[in-house]
Design a protein around this motif. Structure first.
Motif, PDB file in Angstrom:
ATOM      1  N   ILE A  57       0.797  -1.104  -0.192  1.00 13.75           N
ATOM      2  CA  ILE A  57       0.030   0.074   0.062  1.00 13.75           C
ATOM      3  C   ILE A  57       0.974   1.357  -0.133  1.00 13.75           C
ATOM      4  CG2 ILE A  57      -1.740   1.399   1.248  1.00 13.75           C
ATOM      5  CD1 ILE A  57      -2.702  -1.411   2.639  1.00 13.75           C
ATOM      6  N   LEU A  58       0.693   2.129  -1.321  1.00 13.25           N
ATOM      7  CA  LEU A  58       1.429   3.292  -1.048  1.00 13.25           C
ATOM      8  C   LEU A  58       0.625   4.601  -0.233  1.00 13.25           C
ATOM      9  CD1 LEU A  58       2.779   1.683  -3.638  1.00 13.25           C
ATOM     10  CD2 LEU A  58       3.151   3.835  -4.605  1.00 13.25           C
ATOM     11  N   ALA A  59       1.429   4.949   0.646  1.00 13.57           N
ATOM     12  CA  ALA A  59       0.708   6.079   1.381  1.00 13.57           C
ATOM     13  C   ALA A  59       1.683   7.067   1.570  1.00 13.57           C
ATOM     14  CB  ALA A  59       0.362   5.486   2.843  1.00 13.57           C
ATOM     15  N   THR A  60       2.586   7.470   0.219  1.00 16.17           N
ATOM     16  CA  THR A  60       3.322   8.552   0.067  1.00 16.17           C
ATOM     17  C   THR A  60       2.473   9.429  -0.854  1.00 16.17           C
ATOM     18  OG1 THR A  60       4.104   7.477  -1.655  1.00 16.17           O
ATOM     19  CG2 THR A  60       5.479   7.423   0.470  1.00 16.17           C
ATOM     20  N   PRO A  61       3.070  10.986  -0.958  1.00 14.79           N
ATOM     21  CA  PRO A  61       2.550  11.837  -1.814  1.00 14.79           C
ATOM     22  C   PRO A  61       2.308  11.164  -3.241  1.00 14.79           C
ATOM     23  CG  PRO A  61       4.304  12.798  -0.697  1.00 14.79           C
ATOM     24  CD  PRO A  61       4.149  11.456  -0.189  1.00 14.79           C
ATOM     25  N   ILE A  62       1.243  11.551  -4.030  1.00 19.13           N
ATOM     26  CA  ILE A  62       0.940  10.946  -5.308  1.00 19.13           C
ATOM     27  C   ILE A  62       2.080  11.326  -6.188  1.00 19.13           C
ATOM     28  CG2 ILE A  62      -0.884  10.946  -7.027  1.00 19.13           C
ATOM     29  CD1 ILE A  62      -2.651  12.372  -4.906  1.00 19.13           C
ATOM     30  N   CYS A  63       2.388  12.445  -6.189  1.00 24.22           N
ATOM     31  CA  CYS A  63       3.696  12.731  -7.100  1.00 24.22           C
ATOM     32  C   CYS A  63       4.982  11.585  -7.103  1.00 24.22           C
ATOM     33  CB  CYS A  63       4.363  14.075  -6.898  1.00 24.22           C
ATOM     34  SG  CYS A  63       3.182  15.246  -7.198  1.00 24.22           S
ATOM     35  N   THR A  64       4.909  11.033  -5.914  1.00 29.37           N
ATOM     36  CA  THR A  64       6.282   9.872  -5.950  1.00 29.37           C
ATOM     37  C   THR A  64       5.885   8.533  -6.362  1.00 29.37           C
ATOM     38  OG1 THR A  64       5.266   9.016  -3.734  1.00 29.37           O
ATOM     39  CG2 THR A  64       6.613  11.084  -3.481  1.00 29.37           C
ATOM     40  N   PHE A  65       4.462   8.429  -6.763  1.00 27.45           N
ATOM     41  CA  PHE A  65       4.073   6.821  -7.044  1.00 27.45           C
ATOM     42  C   PHE A  65       4.860   6.355  -8.040  1.00 27.45           C
ATOM     43  CE2 PHE A  65      -0.613   7.200  -5.319  1.00 27.45           C
ATOM     44  CZ  PHE A  65      -0.041   7.339  -4.189  1.00 27.45           C
ATOM     45  N   GLU A  66       5.073   7.023  -9.223  1.00 19.99           N
ATOM     46  CA  GLU A  66       5.708   6.502 -10.404  1.00 19.99           C
ATOM     47  C   GLU A  66       7.093   6.033 -10.055  1.00 19.99           C
ATOM     48  OE1 GLU A  66       5.943   8.614 -14.072  1.00 19.99           O
ATOM     49  OE2 GLU A  66       5.930   6.648 -15.351  1.00 19.99           O
ATOM     50  N   GLN A  67       7.942   6.831  -9.232  1.00 23.57           N
ATOM     51  CA  GLN A  67       9.260   6.596  -8.945  1.00 23.57           C
ATOM     52  C   GLN A  67       9.186   5.231  -7.965  1.00 23.57           C
ATOM     53  OE1 GLN A  67      11.894   7.892 -10.487  1.00 23.57           O
ATOM     54  NE2 GLN A  67      12.783   6.449  -9.288  1.00 23.57           N
ATOM     55  N   THR A  68       8.208   4.964  -7.164  1.00 25.10           N
ATOM     56  CA  THR A  68       8.214   4.114  -6.280  1.00 25.10           C
ATOM     57  C   THR A  68       7.724   2.668  -7.108  1.00 25.10           C
ATOM     58  OG1 THR A  68       7.420   5.612  -4.395  1.00 25.10           O
ATOM     59  CG2 THR A  68       7.110   3.109  -4.171  1.00 25.10           C
ATOM     60  N   PHE A  69       6.853   2.658  -8.190  1.00 25.56           N
ATOM     61  CA  PHE A  69       6.598   1.731  -8.865  1.00 25.56           C
ATOM     62  C   PHE A  69       7.883   1.171  -9.361  1.00 25.56           C
ATOM     63  CE2 PHE A  69       1.747   3.318  -9.449  1.00 25.56           C
ATOM     64  CZ  PHE A  69       1.362   2.790  -8.461  1.00 25.56           C
ATOM     65  N   ILE A  70       8.554   2.081 -10.038  1.00 25.01           N
ATOM     66  CA  ILE A  70       9.603   1.517 -10.558  1.00 25.01           C
ATOM     67  C   ILE A  70      10.916   1.221  -9.632  1.00 25.01           C
ATOM     68  CG2 ILE A  70      11.911   2.488 -11.830  1.00 25.01           C
ATOM     69  CD1 ILE A  70       9.837   4.973 -13.027  1.00 25.01           C
ATOM     70  N   GLN A  71      11.003   1.760  -8.580  1.00 26.18           N
ATOM     71  CA  GLN A  71      11.739   1.224  -7.635  1.00 26.18           C
ATOM     72  C   GLN A  71      11.469  -0.513  -7.152  1.00 26.18           C
ATOM     73  OE1 GLN A  71      11.924   4.593  -4.614  1.00 26.18           O
ATOM     74  NE2 GLN A  71      13.603   3.448  -3.983  1.00 26.18           N
TER      75      GLN A  71
ATOM     76  N   THR B  84      -1.658  -1.224  -4.043  1.00 28.59           N
ATOM     77  CA  THR B  84      -2.638  -0.231  -4.107  1.00 28.59           C
ATOM     78  C   THR B  84      -2.130   1.023  -3.474  1.00 28.59           C
ATOM     79  OG1 THR B  84      -5.098   0.336  -3.539  1.00 28.59           O
ATOM     80  CG2 THR B  84      -3.688  -0.808  -1.751  1.00 28.59           C
ATOM     81  N   ASP B  85      -2.667   2.011  -3.238  1.00 31.75           N
ATOM     82  CA  ASP B  85      -2.185   3.195  -2.806  1.00 31.75           C
ATOM     83  C   ASP B  85      -3.580   3.925  -2.054  1.00 31.75           C
ATOM     84  OD1 ASP B  85      -3.404   3.982  -5.483  1.00 31.75           O
ATOM     85  OD2 ASP B  85      -3.408   5.722  -4.465  1.00 31.75           O
ATOM     86  N   VAL B  86      -3.269   4.964  -1.206  1.00 29.55           N
ATOM     87  CA  VAL B  86      -4.373   5.594  -0.543  1.00 29.55           C
ATOM     88  C   VAL B  86      -4.553   6.955  -0.970  1.00 29.55           C
ATOM     89  CG1 VAL B  86      -4.236   4.242   1.495  1.00 29.55           C
ATOM     90  CG2 VAL B  86      -2.740   6.198   1.562  1.00 29.55           C
ATOM     91  N   GLY B  87      -4.036   7.252  -2.150  1.00 29.20           N
ATOM     92  CA  GLY B  87      -3.904   8.687  -2.877  1.00 29.20           C
ATOM     93  C   GLY B  87      -5.494   9.413  -3.289  1.00 29.20           C
TER      94      GLY B  87
END
Lengths: 292, 292
Positions: free
Chosen positions: A71-85, A97-100
């Motif tokens: 579950i991604l609970a970071t700022p939405i702008c960071t999602f793409e980078q996190t997915f790549i990581q 999933t995420d909570v954005g």
């Protein structure tokens, strides 16, 4: 029950929402291992002190390697980078999933960057407060809250049902929606009020504001939310929000023209329209027992 | 104490505010005779049944003939006509006031139509609610409320001090202000939020509104106020309100441009400005113990 297969959840980002997820899982799904990660060492230290998850990982790859649900609970702008990581390290069949608060870009980025052996579904738990930070996390934050899951035609329906079960166990009322429809709706009912409240405050000087009464205080309340989180929301839903502001401005111009012309009938018509729209909204909320 | 000279107050108009004045006087100044008048027979009957005043007069002239203090609690638009109706029958030295939410026109009409043997001072008790009607009148409505008295250079200072004492006894915190300054201030902090809330509702369709959360509900609350009373307020403060709407529209345009250009710094700057303005306002309110 599908949830029985859930052994580990990993939350990336330990703010109010993220840490509330791990706490809520500990309370309602005690057999599930909870792992939390934050890129900030100070947040990890606080999270450990508060015991918001069974394990606080220092490394994002280690955090996701054995997760059934990330579950991604970071700022939405960071999602793409996190997915790549994380994409290379997610286990087969893992649900991401995420909570954005906006969902269009999250779906786009997931489609582009996550491998087909994992399933992405969007989550928007409509919970939180003007407070922020791991210190304010609560294990009952999602109880009674609406949670919108977002799915497109290519979203895995089994993953959607598992996530529905997950949020339901945490106490939320779940509905499923197309991400683009979600973003348009939220621009109207959530992001526009925020913009409105901010503009109302910025249109007033501090001396006048000292004389403001209960009406002003309520009308402007949402503008106390954290500026950086809201910037993230507005930027990731820019097109819809611009249209919503346009509609609001049109309505303001209508009222302004009626007031300028002292057109009593037209002013009363516009105010009565607003009053009755709100009455219908409140009646619906009362029926749904959203409010008491 | 000057209030000892007060033998009779007469309230013209028995809605929430008017009937609350007579009830509050009965509670705090039991030696003072309370007389109420409404041009509606049905309101007079209800007022008698509820016992909101010692005497409910059927005739406006009879109601004011022996009053030391006459309080208009009817829509602002009716003030000039009422002044004309009662001017010949007011006793010498009588104080005339009103409880209207805008004050410029009231002063203008009073100057034009009331005889010099009576003294007009404006009153704006900032009390009331979304409710309306004599049935909702309360004897503690003015306790803890701000009450702005309005006075010009030609207003009698003794009359201002008597009224200050009057509203203080009813539990209000009194301040005195120029009527034009009052109307400008209220346009910003009270009438503009109302316009804003109404426009926000009118900019949304009923289906979307069913999904609205707590933020929207608070932001739009004031728009539930009675449309005809608010029409009266907006029409009698038209020029100031148009300017206030203009300023709000400019702030909305700024936010819209920043969002459109995805100018992260500028969005965050505008949101942070609003957030900190509200924080300062709330801090001031807490210090003043306006809110807990």
């Amino acid at each position: 029950l599908i949830l029985k297969e859930l052994r580990q959840i990993t939350v990336l980002g330990l703010g109010l929402l993220g840490a509330s997820v791990t706490l809520a899982v500990s309370r309602t799904l005690s057999a599930v291992k909870t792992v939390g990660f934050s890129h900030r060492a100070s947040t990890r230290a606080t999270a450990r002190n508060l015991g918001v998850a069974q394990e606080i990982a220092d490394d994002i790859v280690a955090a996701v390697r054995t997760a059934d649900l990330v579950i991604l609970a970071t700022p939405i702008c960071t999602f793409e980078q996190t997915f790549i990581q994380i994409s290379d390290y997610l286990p087969d069949g893992c649900i991401v999933t995420d909570v954005g608060s906006t969902k269009g870009l999250a779906h786009k980025w997931a489609k582009k960057n996550l491998p087909s052996r994992v399933q992405y579904v969007g989550s928007h738990p409509i919970a939180g407060s003007e407070q922020r930070g791991v210190e304010f996390a609560r294990d009952d934050l999602f109880v009674g809250a609406d949670c919108i899951l977002t799915a497109t035609k290519s979203t895995d329906v089994v993953a959607v049902e598992r996530l529905r079960e997950f949020w339901t166990v945490l106490g939320s009322r779940v509905m499923v929606m197309d991400p683009l429809k979600h973003d348009k709706l939220l621009a109207n009912i959530s992001h526009l009020p925020h913009i409105t409240a901010a503009a109302l405050l910025n249109a007033n000087n501090d001396n006048d504001l000292r004389m403001a009464g209960k009406g002003f205080i309520d009308t402007s309340r949402v503008a106390s939310g954290p500026a950086n989180i809201w910037t993230d929301i507005l930027i990731t839903n820019a097109e819809n929000i611009c249209k919503s502001i346009e509609r609001l401005t049109r309505e303001l111009k209508k009222l302004q023209a009626a007031v300028k012309n002292k057109n009593e009938k037209q002013i009363e018509k516009l105010l009565e329209s607003a009053r009755s729209k709100r009455a219908a909204m409140i009646e619906h909320k009362l029926k749904k027992k959203d409010i008491l």
